[in-house]
Design an enzyme around this catalytic site. Sequence first.
Site, mmCIF file in Angstrom:
data_model
loop_
_atom_site.group_PDB
_atom_site.id
_atom_site.type_symbol
_atom_site.label_atom_id
_atom_site.label_comp_id
_atom_site.label_asym_id
_atom_site.label_seq_id
_atom_site.Cartn_x
_atom_site.Cartn_y
_atom_site.Cartn_z
ATOM 1 N N LYS A 11 0.841 -1.212 0.000
ATOM 2 C CA LYS A 11 0.000 0.000 0.000
ATOM 3 C C LYS A 11 0.864 1.245 0.000
ATOM 4 O O LYS A 11 2.042 1.217 0.393
ATOM 5 C CB LYS A 11 -0.940 0.029 1.206
ATOM 6 N N ASP A 137 -2.383 -1.846 10.395
ATOM 7 C CA ASP A 137 -2.422 -1.786 8.922
ATOM 8 C C ASP A 137 -3.009 -3.046 8.273
ATOM 9 O O ASP A 137 -3.130 -3.105 7.053
ATOM 10 C CB ASP A 137 -1.003 -1.579 8.364
HETATM 11 P P1 ATP Z 1 4.193 -1.048 8.223
HETATM 12 O O1 ATP Z 1 4.030 -0.055 7.104
HETATM 13 O O2 ATP Z 1 3.021 -2.003 8.375
HETATM 14 O O3 ATP Z 1 4.606 -0.428 9.531
HETATM 15 P P2 ATP Z 1 6.649 -1.744 6.981
HETATM 16 O O4 ATP Z 1 6.292 -1.729 5.550
HETATM 17 O O5 ATP Z 1 7.376 -0.527 7.469
HETATM 18 O O6 ATP Z 1 5.384 -2.030 7.848
HETATM 19 P P3 ATP Z 1 7.421 -4.504 6.953
HETATM 20 O O7 ATP Z 1 7.977 -4.842 5.625
HETATM 21 O O8 ATP Z 1 6.070 -4.968 7.274
HETATM 22 O O9 ATP Z 1 7.562 -2.948 7.244
HETATM 23 O O10 ATP Z 1 8.481 -5.038 8.016
HETATM 24 C C1 ATP Z 1 8.685 -4.475 9.292
HETATM 25 C C2 ATP Z 1 9.377 -5.504 10.156
HETATM 26 O O11 ATP Z 1 8.441 -6.521 10.417
HETATM 27 C C3 ATP Z 1 10.547 -6.171 9.459
HETATM 28 O O12 ATP Z 1 11.738 -5.598 9.869
HETATM 29 C C4 ATP Z 1 10.441 -7.633 9.859
HETATM 30 O O13 ATP Z 1 11.380 -7.955 10.858
HETATM 31 C C5 ATP Z 1 9.065 -7.790 10.464
HETATM 32 N N1 ATP Z 1 8.173 -8.729 9.743
HETATM 33 C C6 ATP Z 1 7.323 -9.572 10.341
HETATM 34 N N2 ATP Z 1 6.627 -10.300 9.456
HETATM 35 C C7 ATP Z 1 7.037 -9.916 8.238
HETATM 36 C C8 ATP Z 1 6.689 -10.334 6.926
HETATM 37 N N3 ATP Z 1 5.779 -11.276 6.704
HETATM 38 N N4 ATP Z 1 7.293 -9.701 5.908
HETATM 39 C C9 ATP Z 1 8.228 -8.734 6.146
HETATM 40 N N5 ATP Z 1 8.618 -8.337 7.369
HETATM 41 C C10 ATP Z 1 8.030 -8.914 8.415
#
Ligand code: ATP
Length: 285
Positions: A11, A137
């Site tokens: 997203k 989210d």
């Molecule tokens: P959000 O926008 O929901 O806060 P994000 O996009 O910043 O998330 P993600 O890619 O979801 O970040 O990853 C954040 C942290 O979550 C990563 O550093 C990882 O350790 C952990 N994580 C847990 N499950 C997952 C997954 N299925 N895929 C990627 N990262 C994951």
Amino acid sequence: MSRLVLKSPAKINLFLKVLNKRNDGFHNIETLFQRVDLCDQITFQTNSSGNIKISSDHRDVPCGKKNLVYQVYALLKKEHKAVKGVDVKIDKFIPVAAGMAGGSSNAASALIGFNKIFDLGLSSAQLLAYARMLGSDIAFFLYDTNWAVGTGKGDQIRPLDIGVKLWQVVVVPCVKVYSAEVYKAHNLQLTKRNDDVNILIYNLKKKDINAVGSLLQNDLEDAIIRICPKLLRLKEALKLFDTQGVMISGSGPSVFGLTRSQCEAQKTATEMLKRYTRVYVVRTR
Ligand code: ATP
């Protein structure tokens, strides 16, 4: 044994207004979610082990308890006898820890996937309740919509019927920005303009890309840039190309530039790739 393959999309927030701080420590926000065509692929394969085994082709994806897919599994297993052993393979295309909600999207796919392969018969309302237990989210990804307004912690979803397909260039710099730190650094007094998300929605429906570009908003930007000043340079660099608006998505660090066409997005991406490695051209799904 059954097998299921699901796409798990990313997203981008085109609008994020921080309204106030809640008693539980979280903030009430009003945000506009856009689902984009950058997707992970998740393969579920039931097995006879009685447990979950996660694998991923991306070294930054945790394969144990820290993975949100694992947490979904643990939650469902506690309450539903029908939950049995499963192998989950996550092919990662969404940049990790970028603010594009890859983990949250995977969690929503896991809720949908486990409900199907274990035949749990959970309703949309039940799935939503589980989603809210694990993160703000996740809820958006349970809805079959490309656009939605999120309120509360971002988990109260109002799907929108918007037909426009936007092209964007997303650049993800190699820095770590933690959401909790960003919200802590955000000064509520600075909540910027009195913009109304409905004006942005109105212009999206009219497909007025120019207006949409000028109405992008993220109240968290000042705080994110204070934590990571490099992002200002990245924003300025993106503005030098054919972009209609440039903004940090969610709590960062991904920065996106809105373009009028695929061609403009591709040209901008080619230029940005000279300086950054994680550059993506994405479109509304
Ligand atoms: P959000 O926008 O929901 O806060 P994000 O996009 O910043 O998330 P993600 O890619 O979801 O970040 O990853 C954040 C942290 O979550 C990563 O550093 C990882 O350790 C952990 N994580 C847990 N499950 C997952 C997954 N299925 N895929 C990627 N990262 C994951």
